[in-house]
Design a protein around this motif. Structure first.
Motif, PDB file in Angstrom:
ATOM      1  N   ASN A   1      -6.102  -0.006   6.559  1.00  0.00           N
ATOM      2  CA  ASN A   1      -6.343   0.145   5.137  1.00  0.00           C
ATOM      3  C   ASN A   1      -7.225  -0.992   4.620  1.00  0.00           C
ATOM      4  OD1 ASN A   1      -4.397   2.267   5.086  1.00  0.00           O
ATOM      5  ND2 ASN A   1      -2.820   0.718   5.103  1.00  0.00           N
ATOM      6  N   MET A   2      -7.900  -0.792   3.579  1.00  0.00           N
ATOM      7  CA  MET A   2      -8.374   0.417   2.950  1.00  0.00           C
ATOM      8  C   MET A   2      -9.673   0.816   3.646  1.00  0.00           C
ATOM      9  SD  MET A   2      -7.586  -0.164  -1.148  1.00  0.00           S
ATOM     10  CE  MET A   2      -8.292  -1.803  -1.287  1.00  0.00           C
TER      11      MET A   2
ATOM     12  N   THR B   1      -7.136   5.188   1.786  1.00  0.00           N
ATOM     13  CA  THR B   1      -7.771   4.490   0.664  1.00  0.00           C
ATOM     14  C   THR B   1      -7.198   5.049  -0.635  1.00  0.00           C
ATOM     15  OG1 THR B   1      -9.882   3.658  -0.160  1.00  0.00           O
ATOM     16  CG2 THR B   1      -9.829   5.984   0.459  1.00  0.00           C
TER      17      THR B   1
ATOM     18  N   CYS C   1      -6.465   5.862   8.769  1.00  0.00           N
ATOM     19  CA  CYS C   1      -6.937   4.974   7.700  1.00  0.00           C
ATOM     20  C   CYS C   1      -6.671   5.649   6.361  1.00  0.00           C
ATOM     21  CB  CYS C   1      -8.441   4.718   7.826  1.00  0.00           C
ATOM     22  SG  CYS C   1      -8.959   3.940   9.362  1.00  0.00           S
TER      23      CYS C   1
ATOM     24  N   TYR D   1       0.804  -1.221   0.000  1.00  0.00           N
ATOM     25  CA  TYR D   1       0.000   0.000   0.000  1.00  0.00           C
ATOM     26  C   TYR D   1       0.839   1.275   0.000  1.00  0.00           C
ATOM     27  CZ  TYR D   1      -4.468  -2.402   0.871  1.00  0.00           C
ATOM     28  OH  TYR D   1      -5.605  -3.163   0.774  1.00  0.00           O
TER      29      TYR D   1
ATOM     30  N   VAL E   1      -1.346   7.358   2.697  1.00  0.00           N
ATOM     31  CA  VAL E   1      -1.003   6.192   3.518  1.00  0.00           C
ATOM     32  C   VAL E   1       0.113   6.488   4.517  1.00  0.00           C
ATOM     33  CG1 VAL E   1       0.668   5.130   1.924  1.00  0.00           C
ATOM     34  CG2 VAL E   1      -0.736   3.684   3.443  1.00  0.00           C
TER      35      VAL E   1
ATOM     36  N   HIS F   1     -13.197   8.029   1.200  1.00  0.00           N
ATOM     37  CA  HIS F   1     -12.929   7.926   2.634  1.00  0.00           C
ATOM     38  C   HIS F   1     -14.022   8.612   3.461  1.00  0.00           C
ATOM     39  CE1 HIS F   1     -10.431   7.664   6.250  1.00  0.00           C
ATOM     40  NE2 HIS F   1     -10.759   8.911   6.484  1.00  0.00           N
TER      41      HIS F   1
ATOM     42  N   LEU G   1      -1.742   3.734  -1.793  1.00  0.00           N
ATOM     43  CA  LEU G   1      -2.927   4.468  -1.351  1.00  0.00           C
ATOM     44  C   LEU G   1      -2.611   5.951  -1.176  1.00  0.00           C
ATOM     45  CD1 LEU G   1      -4.237   2.027   1.410  1.00  0.00           C
ATOM     46  CD2 LEU G   1      -4.720   2.022  -1.060  1.00  0.00           C
TER      47      LEU G   1
END
Length: 182
Positions: free
Chosen positions: A114-115, A143, A141, A15, A26, A159, A23
Protein backbone atom coordinates in the motif's frame (compact mmCIF):
# COMPACT_ATOMS: atom_id res chain seq x y z
CA UNK A 1 19.07 -17.26 -12.49
CA UNK A 2 17.55 -14.28 -10.69
CA UNK A 3 17.16 -14.36 -6.92
CA UNK A 4 13.86 -12.84 -5.87
CA UNK A 5 12.74 -11.24 -2.64
CA UNK A 6 9.17 -10.36 -1.74
CA UNK A 7 8.92 -6.76 -0.50
CA UNK A 8 5.79 -6.22 1.62
CA UNK A 9 5.19 -2.47 1.69
CA UNK A 10 3.14 -0.69 4.37
CA UNK A 11 0.44 -3.27 5.07
CA UNK A 12 -0.29 -1.56 8.37
CA UNK A 13 -3.28 -1.22 10.67
CA UNK A 14 -4.17 2.40 9.81
CA UNK A 15 -5.07 1.31 6.26
CA UNK A 16 -7.82 -1.07 7.45
CA UNK A 17 -11.46 -0.39 8.38
CA UNK A 18 -10.87 0.83 11.94
CA UNK A 19 -7.70 2.74 11.07
CA UNK A 20 -7.10 6.41 10.39
CA UNK A 21 -6.69 6.07 6.59
CA UNK A 22 -8.73 3.11 5.27
CA UNK A 23 -8.10 1.98 1.70
CA UNK A 24 -10.48 0.55 -0.88
CA UNK A 25 -10.01 -3.21 -1.31
CA UNK A 26 -7.33 -3.47 1.38
CA UNK A 27 -8.66 -6.73 2.87
CA UNK A 28 -8.52 -8.61 -0.45
CA UNK A 29 -5.12 -7.12 -1.27
CA UNK A 30 -3.74 -8.15 2.14
CA UNK A 31 -5.15 -11.66 1.67
CA UNK A 32 -3.28 -11.93 -1.65
CA UNK A 33 -0.12 -10.56 -0.05
CA UNK A 34 -0.44 -13.19 2.69
CA UNK A 35 -0.70 -15.92 0.03
CA UNK A 36 2.49 -14.65 -1.59
CA UNK A 37 4.29 -14.44 1.75
CA UNK A 38 3.34 -18.06 2.41
CA UNK A 39 4.58 -19.14 -1.04
CA UNK A 40 7.91 -17.35 -0.58
CA UNK A 41 8.36 -18.88 2.88
CA UNK A 42 7.57 -22.37 1.63
CA UNK A 43 10.17 -21.98 -1.12
CA UNK A 44 12.79 -20.56 1.23
CA UNK A 45 12.90 -17.23 -0.60
CA UNK A 46 13.42 -13.99 1.33
CA UNK A 47 10.58 -11.80 2.56
CA UNK A 48 11.33 -8.22 3.60
CA UNK A 49 8.69 -6.08 5.29
CA UNK A 50 8.58 -2.29 5.08
CA UNK A 51 6.80 -0.23 7.72
CA UNK A 52 6.11 3.49 7.41
CA UNK A 53 6.05 5.86 10.36
CA UNK A 54 5.85 9.60 10.07
CA UNK A 55 8.19 11.54 12.33
CA UNK A 56 5.49 13.74 13.88
CA UNK A 57 2.61 12.97 16.22
CA UNK A 58 0.52 15.38 14.14
CA UNK A 59 0.68 13.13 11.05
CA UNK A 60 -2.72 12.09 9.66
CA UNK A 61 -1.84 8.37 10.10
CA UNK A 62 1.15 6.14 10.98
CA UNK A 63 2.01 8.29 13.97
CA UNK A 64 5.17 7.20 15.79
CA UNK A 65 4.65 4.27 18.15
CA UNK A 66 0.93 3.97 17.42
CA UNK A 67 -1.00 0.74 16.93
CA UNK A 68 -2.02 2.08 13.52
CA UNK A 69 1.62 2.16 12.42
CA UNK A 70 2.15 -1.53 13.24
CA UNK A 71 2.12 -4.29 10.64
CA UNK A 72 -1.31 -5.83 10.14
CA UNK A 73 -1.91 -9.29 11.60
CA UNK A 74 -2.41 -10.80 8.12
CA UNK A 75 1.21 -10.12 7.16
CA UNK A 76 3.25 -10.18 10.35
CA UNK A 77 6.93 -10.85 9.88
CA UNK A 78 8.71 -13.87 11.26
CA UNK A 79 11.73 -13.28 13.50
CA UNK A 80 14.16 -13.95 10.64
CA UNK A 81 12.38 -11.56 8.24
CA UNK A 82 13.71 -8.00 8.36
CA UNK A 83 11.41 -5.03 8.88
CA UNK A 84 12.62 -1.82 7.28
CA UNK A 85 11.41 1.37 8.98
CA UNK A 86 10.92 4.26 6.58
CA UNK A 87 9.78 7.87 6.82
CA UNK A 88 9.36 8.63 3.10
CA UNK A 89 7.37 7.29 0.14
CA UNK A 90 10.33 5.52 -1.48
CA UNK A 91 11.28 2.46 0.60
CA UNK A 92 14.95 2.91 -0.35
CA UNK A 93 15.25 6.54 0.79
CA UNK A 94 17.26 6.83 4.01
CA UNK A 95 16.70 3.16 4.91
CA UNK A 96 18.75 -0.03 5.01
CA UNK A 97 16.61 -1.76 2.35
CA UNK A 98 19.30 -1.79 -0.33
CA UNK A 99 21.95 -3.14 2.05
CA UNK A 100 19.58 -5.93 3.13
CA UNK A 101 18.96 -6.84 -0.51
CA UNK A 102 22.70 -6.80 -1.25
CA UNK A 103 23.37 -9.05 1.72
CA UNK A 104 20.68 -11.45 0.48
CA UNK A 105 22.20 -11.24 -3.04
CA UNK A 106 18.79 -10.36 -4.47
CA UNK A 107 18.47 -8.94 -7.97
CA UNK A 108 14.71 -9.16 -8.54
CA UNK A 109 11.95 -7.69 -6.36
CA UNK A 110 8.32 -8.72 -6.12
CA UNK A 111 6.31 -5.85 -4.64
CA UNK A 112 3.00 -5.95 -2.78
CA UNK A 113 1.38 -3.44 -0.45
CA UNK A 114 0.00 0.00 0.00
CA UNK A 115 -0.70 2.57 -1.38
CA UNK A 116 -0.53 1.71 -5.06
CA UNK A 117 -0.10 5.33 -6.13
CA UNK A 118 2.44 6.27 -3.48
CA UNK A 119 4.78 3.86 -1.73
CA UNK A 120 4.36 0.92 -4.11
CA UNK A 121 4.88 3.13 -7.16
CA UNK A 122 7.74 5.09 -5.57
CA UNK A 123 9.52 1.91 -4.54
CA UNK A 124 8.98 0.22 -7.92
CA UNK A 125 10.44 3.17 -9.80
CA UNK A 126 13.41 3.49 -7.43
CA UNK A 127 14.09 -0.26 -7.60
CA UNK A 128 14.10 -0.21 -11.41
CA UNK A 129 16.39 2.83 -11.40
CA UNK A 130 18.75 0.93 -9.07
CA UNK A 131 18.90 -1.95 -11.54
CA UNK A 132 16.59 -4.47 -9.92
CA UNK A 133 14.14 -6.50 -11.93
CA UNK A 134 10.71 -5.53 -10.63
CA UNK A 135 7.39 -7.32 -10.54
CA UNK A 136 4.33 -5.70 -8.99
CA UNK A 137 1.43 -7.92 -7.96
CA UNK A 138 -1.48 -5.67 -8.79
CA UNK A 139 -4.20 -7.43 -6.79
CA UNK A 140 -2.00 -7.49 -3.69
CA UNK A 141 -1.93 -3.67 -3.61
CA UNK A 142 -4.59 -1.18 -2.55
CA UNK A 143 -5.24 2.54 -2.66
CA UNK A 144 -8.07 5.02 -2.08
CA UNK A 145 -10.17 7.57 -3.90
CA UNK A 146 -8.33 10.79 -4.65
CA UNK A 147 -9.38 14.28 -5.62
CA UNK A 148 -7.77 16.44 -8.26
CA UNK A 149 -8.97 19.94 -9.19
CA UNK A 150 -12.32 19.32 -7.59
CA UNK A 151 -12.90 15.99 -9.31
CA UNK A 152 -13.11 12.69 -7.47
CA UNK A 153 -10.91 9.96 -8.93
CA UNK A 154 -12.15 6.51 -7.83
CA UNK A 155 -9.59 4.16 -6.27
CA UNK A 156 -9.93 1.65 -9.12
CA UNK A 157 -8.97 4.32 -11.64
CA UNK A 158 -6.05 5.52 -9.50
CA UNK A 159 -4.82 1.96 -9.12
CA UNK A 160 -5.22 1.05 -12.80
CA UNK A 161 -3.47 4.21 -13.97
CA UNK A 162 -0.50 3.50 -11.70
CA UNK A 163 -0.29 -0.14 -12.77
CA UNK A 164 -0.46 0.85 -16.44
CA UNK A 165 2.34 3.39 -15.97
CA UNK A 166 4.53 0.90 -14.10
CA UNK A 167 3.89 -1.79 -16.72
CA UNK A 168 4.91 0.63 -19.47
CA UNK A 169 8.51 1.05 -18.36
CA UNK A 170 9.27 0.04 -14.76
CA UNK A 171 7.86 -3.36 -13.87
CA UNK A 172 6.13 -6.49 -14.96
CA UNK A 173 2.63 -6.23 -13.49
CA UNK A 174 0.91 -9.52 -12.66
CA UNK A 175 -1.99 -10.85 -10.62
CA UNK A 176 -1.41 -13.14 -7.66
CA UNK A 177 -2.65 -16.10 -9.69
CA UNK A 178 -0.39 -15.27 -12.63
CA UNK A 179 2.63 -14.97 -10.37
CA UNK A 180 1.94 -18.19 -8.44
CA UNK A 181 1.30 -20.13 -11.65
CA UNK A 182 4.64 -19.08 -13.20
Amino acid sequence: MAKQALIVIDIQNDYFANGKWPLVGVEAAADNAARLIQAFRQQGRPVVHVRHEFTSDSAPFFTPGSEGAQLHAKVLNRAEEPVVLKHFVNSFRDTNLQSILEELQVDELVLVGNMSHMCVEGTARAAADLGYGVQVINDACATLDLEFKGQRVPAAQVHNAVMAALAFAYAQVLSTEEFLAA
